[in-house]
Scaffold this motif. Structure first.
Motif, PDB file in Angstrom:
ATOM      1  N   GLU A  10       2.463 -10.679 -24.629  1.00 26.73           N
ATOM      2  CA  GLU A  10       1.221 -11.174 -25.145  1.00 26.73           C
ATOM      3  C   GLU A  10       0.324 -10.149 -26.042  1.00 26.73           C
ATOM      4  O   GLU A  10      -0.439 -10.255 -26.377  1.00 26.73           O
ATOM      5  CB  GLU A  10       0.500 -12.069 -23.888  1.00 26.73           C
ATOM      6  CG  GLU A  10       1.007 -13.086 -23.726  1.00 26.73           C
ATOM      7  CD  GLU A  10       1.268 -13.886 -24.638  1.00 26.73           C
ATOM      8  OE1 GLU A  10       0.610 -13.826 -26.012  1.00 26.73           O
ATOM      9  OE2 GLU A  10       1.898 -15.127 -24.475  1.00 26.73           O
ATOM     10  N   CYS A  14      -2.587 -10.602 -28.853  1.00 28.68           N
ATOM     11  CA  CYS A  14      -4.055 -10.299 -27.863  1.00 28.68           C
ATOM     12  C   CYS A  14      -4.487  -9.535 -29.490  1.00 28.68           C
ATOM     13  O   CYS A  14      -5.955 -10.276 -29.716  1.00 28.68           O
ATOM     14  CB  CYS A  14      -4.181 -10.241 -27.034  1.00 28.68           C
ATOM     15  SG  CYS A  14      -3.773 -11.760 -25.925  1.00 28.68           S
ATOM     16  N   THR A  17      -5.235 -11.284 -32.486  1.00 30.13           N
ATOM     17  CA  THR A  17      -5.921 -12.458 -33.350  1.00 30.13           C
ATOM     18  C   THR A  17      -7.380 -11.609 -32.734  1.00 30.13           C
ATOM     19  O   THR A  17      -8.520 -12.311 -33.713  1.00 30.13           O
ATOM     20  CB  THR A  17      -6.163 -13.286 -31.732  1.00 30.13           C
ATOM     21  OG1 THR A  17      -4.445 -14.163 -32.145  1.00 30.13           O
ATOM     22  CG2 THR A  17      -6.856 -14.498 -31.817  1.00 30.13           C
ATOM     23  N   LEU A  18      -7.921 -10.376 -31.839  1.00 26.77           N
ATOM     24  CA  LEU A  18      -9.834 -10.555 -31.297  1.00 26.77           C
ATOM     25  C   LEU A  18      -9.951  -9.689 -32.858  1.00 26.77           C
ATOM     26  O   LEU A  18     -10.568  -9.301 -33.172  1.00 26.77           O
ATOM     27  CB  LEU A  18      -9.113  -9.341 -30.524  1.00 26.77           C
ATOM     28  CG  LEU A  18      -9.548 -10.655 -29.199  1.00 26.77           C
ATOM     29  CD1 LEU A  18     -10.951 -10.724 -28.985  1.00 26.77           C
ATOM     30  CD2 LEU A  18      -8.928 -11.662 -28.957  1.00 26.77           C
ATOM     31  N   VAL A  32      -9.366  -6.227 -25.125  1.00 27.83           N
ATOM     32  CA  VAL A  32      -7.802  -6.675 -24.459  1.00 27.83           C
ATOM     33  C   VAL A  32      -7.631  -5.594 -23.689  1.00 27.83           C
ATOM     34  O   VAL A  32      -7.043  -6.604 -22.729  1.00 27.83           O
ATOM     35  CB  VAL A  32      -6.990  -6.745 -25.958  1.00 27.83           C
ATOM     36  CG1 VAL A  32      -5.075  -7.083 -25.546  1.00 27.83           C
ATOM     37  CG2 VAL A  32      -6.846  -7.927 -26.749  1.00 27.83           C
ATOM     38  N   VAL A  57      -6.966 -13.460 -24.454  1.00 31.60           N
ATOM     39  CA  VAL A  57      -7.886 -13.565 -25.629  1.00 31.60           C
ATOM     40  C   VAL A  57      -9.232 -14.207 -25.308  1.00 31.60           C
ATOM     41  O   VAL A  57     -10.411 -13.481 -26.031  1.00 31.60           O
ATOM     42  CB  VAL A  57      -6.927 -14.668 -26.371  1.00 31.60           C
ATOM     43  CG1 VAL A  57      -8.311 -15.263 -28.120  1.00 31.60           C
ATOM     44  CG2 VAL A  57      -5.784 -13.973 -27.657  1.00 31.60           C
ATOM     45  N   THR A  58      -9.600 -15.518 -24.607  1.00 33.30           N
ATOM     46  CA  THR A  58     -10.831 -15.945 -24.197  1.00 33.30           C
ATOM     47  C   THR A  58     -11.713 -15.307 -23.875  1.00 33.30           C
ATOM     48  O   THR A  58     -12.763 -14.891 -24.305  1.00 33.30           O
ATOM     49  CB  THR A  58     -10.785 -17.026 -23.133  1.00 33.30           C
ATOM     50  OG1 THR A  58     -10.365 -17.702 -24.272  1.00 33.30           O
ATOM     51  CG2 THR A  58     -12.345 -17.684 -23.449  1.00 33.30           C
ATOM     52  N   ARG A  61     -12.505 -12.057 -26.055  1.00 33.13           N
ATOM     53  CA  ARG A  61     -13.245 -12.397 -26.640  1.00 33.13           C
ATOM     54  C   ARG A  61     -14.973 -12.564 -26.216  1.00 33.13           C
ATOM     55  O   ARG A  61     -16.217 -11.863 -26.896  1.00 33.13           O
ATOM     56  CB  ARG A  61     -13.211 -13.331 -27.309  1.00 33.13           C
ATOM     57  CG  ARG A  61     -14.881 -14.105 -27.996  1.00 33.13           C
ATOM     58  CD  ARG A  61     -14.446 -15.917 -28.562  1.00 33.13           C
ATOM     59  NE  ARG A  61     -14.561 -16.190 -27.342  1.00 33.13           N
ATOM     60  CZ  ARG A  61     -14.223 -17.879 -26.887  1.00 33.13           C
ATOM     61  NH1 ARG A  61     -13.640 -18.699 -28.534  1.00 33.13           N
ATOM     62  NH2 ARG A  61     -14.213 -18.429 -25.782  1.00 33.13           N
ATOM     63  N   ASP A  93     -12.284 -22.368 -28.532  1.00 34.72           N
ATOM     64  CA  ASP A  93     -10.989 -21.588 -29.066  1.00 34.72           C
ATOM     65  C   ASP A  93     -10.061 -22.189 -30.256  1.00 34.72           C
ATOM     66  O   ASP A  93      -9.280 -21.364 -30.879  1.00 34.72           O
ATOM     67  CB  ASP A  93      -9.758 -22.476 -27.680  1.00 34.72           C
ATOM     68  CG  ASP A  93     -10.627 -22.260 -26.020  1.00 34.72           C
ATOM     69  OD1 ASP A  93     -11.072 -20.617 -26.091  1.00 34.72           O
ATOM     70  OD2 ASP A  93      -9.372 -22.556 -25.211  1.00 34.72           O
ATOM     71  N   LEU A  96      -9.978 -19.313 -32.335  1.00 37.34           N
ATOM     72  CA  LEU A  96      -8.995 -17.768 -32.615  1.00 37.34           C
ATOM     73  C   LEU A  96      -7.474 -18.941 -32.870  1.00 37.34           C
ATOM     74  O   LEU A  96      -6.523 -17.713 -32.351  1.00 37.34           O
ATOM     75  CB  LEU A  96      -8.696 -17.441 -30.924  1.00 37.34           C
ATOM     76  CG  LEU A  96     -10.109 -17.418 -30.025  1.00 37.34           C
ATOM     77  CD1 LEU A  96     -10.095 -16.953 -28.995  1.00 37.34           C
ATOM     78  CD2 LEU A  96     -10.863 -15.485 -31.251  1.00 37.34           C
TER      79      LEU A  96
END
Length: 412
Positions: A10, A14, A17-18, A32, A57-58, A61, A93, A96
């Motif tokens: 992942e 991740c 996305t971030l 991350v 990810v959450t 963030r 969410d 993202l």
């Protein structure tokens, strides 16, 4: 699944996305990494969440927003944190979720951003391997045949240039994609290759092989009229189809000549062969297409002895005309040995001594095998020792030790 396994699977997704969310590479990587540190502490007792990647990810963030708030010594940073928090609260969410753009994947969006023309190609490939592949600096250094310190500096400089020149984190317009494709293909190939011939521990890292093939599929779907994208996918499929036969039950390396071809994955081979045939019909050959064609010839041979080496040698001649690199010349020399005998192959290999391959373990391993076939066992043993000293992979080291020991057993 262990936290380490989640990291391997992942990390690239991740970070990509971030970066879209935070707009900063270093901040995304740090967030991350913080999230994975939290996972190491919590998951053993709390249990792993149903969707580990989304949890990372959450968490990343939220920790990034908290860090921005703590560091808000200037109004601008405080406003940035407030804006990110507000956007996250409003969209949840979904903030993202992948965007509907020309490139439908955060990771590919990051590849094209890292492969911006403002960066030189080695920096483009190295940076993307670090951010998307999750490869450590020693692994990337091996892929480039450069010292680890040199590679670390290259990655730092690339990040600094993206930040200082404010390169946009966006996909190129559709008309720009073909010109931007070459370094992207190189990234995908090197991600796969680090899995197919791993730097350390095991010979094969299936996670990186799968990631390389996944990205190659997305590229091929994105650019159906680009034959080199199709050729890369075919090459990776044909190589990966042999993975199960490359390692024995005890974990030892098995050479192509000795592989049990019943273990080859025929479905992947059939798919790769079909793509190669379609590429041939296009009549626009390129390096990845030719490499795929070489492996297609191997894939249709029922045994090593029945391989059409004349066809393979011809294909290597075509490949060398397009990409006259020492590694291609070495592979051509190996094919030449099968057509004209080990003496001709050895002469071709020895011609490459001044080409910069002395630090490449396969140069010495190939030379050792040809010397062995010629009965020059003392020289072969020395070449096997030189090859062993240049690889950090214990499976490759054990194979070379075995080959060298076999020479001693055959000495008069």
């Amino acid at each position: 699944m262990t936290v380490e396994a989640v990291f391997r699977r992942e990390y690239g997704r991740c970070v990509a996305t971030l970066i879209r969310f935070l707009g900063d590479i270093d901040a995304a990587e740090e967030a991350v990494q913080d999230a994975f540190t939290v996972a190491v502490a919590r998951w053993p007792s709390d249990g792993q969440p149903p969707n580990p990647g989304a949890w990372i990810v959450t968490t990343a963030r939220n920790r990034a927003i908290d860090r921005l708030r703590r560091e808000s010594v200037r109004d601008e940073r405080h406003a940035q944190a407030h804006h990110l928090y507000g956007a996250a609260e409003a969209a949840g969410d979904d903030a993202l979720a992948p965007e509907e753009e020309t490139v439908p994947d955060d990771r590919l969006r990051l590849i094209f951003t890292c492969c911006h023309p403002a960066l030189n190609q080695p920096a483009q490939v190295a940076l993307t391997l670090r951010l998307l592949g999750g490869l450590e600096t020693p692994e990337i250094a091996r892929a480039f045949f450069v010292p680890e310190a040199t590679m670390a500096q290259r990655i730092v400089r690339a990040k600094r240039k993206i930040r200082n020149t404010r390169l946009p984190y966006r996909v190129p317009a559709e008309a720009e994609l073909p010109a931007r494709l070459k370094p992207v293909l190189a990234v995908v190939y090197l991600i796969f290759n680090e899995g197919y011939a791993a730097t350390a521990n095991s010979l094969i890292r299936l996670d990186l092989c799968a990631e390389g093939i996944r990205l190659a599929r997305v590229l091929a779907e994105l650019m159906p009229d680009e034959p080199e994208a199709q050729g890369l996918l075919a090459l990776l499929l044909l190589l990966h189809a042999r993975s199960a036969a490359r390692v024995s039950a005890d974990g030892s390396l098995v050479r192509l000549a000795e592989q049990d071809r019943r273990l080859w994955m025929r479905g992947l081979m059939a798919e790769g062969q079909a793509i190669v045939r379609a590429c041939v019909q296009r009549g626009r050959p390129g390096p990845y297409q030719i490499q795929a064609a070489i492996n297609a010839v191997h894939s249709v041979a029922p045994s090593f002895d029945s391989t059409d080496w004349h066809a393979i040698l011809t294909l290597y001649d075509q490949l060398y005309a397009l990409t006259p690199t020492p590694v291609v010349a070495l592979n051509r020399a190996v094919a030449l040995a099968e057509v004209r005998g080990p003496a001709a192959g050895l002469a071709a290999v020895d011609d490459l001594r001044s080409s910069g391959l002395n630090s490449y373990y396969l140069f010495h391993a190939s030379r050792a095998d040809l010397l062995r076939r010629l009965g020059r066992t003392t020289e072969a043993a020395a070449a096997y020792a030189a090859a062993r000293a240049l690889t950090a992979n214990p499976v490759e080291q054990a194979f070379l030790d075995t080959q060298r020991a076999t020479l001693r057993n055959h000495d008069p």
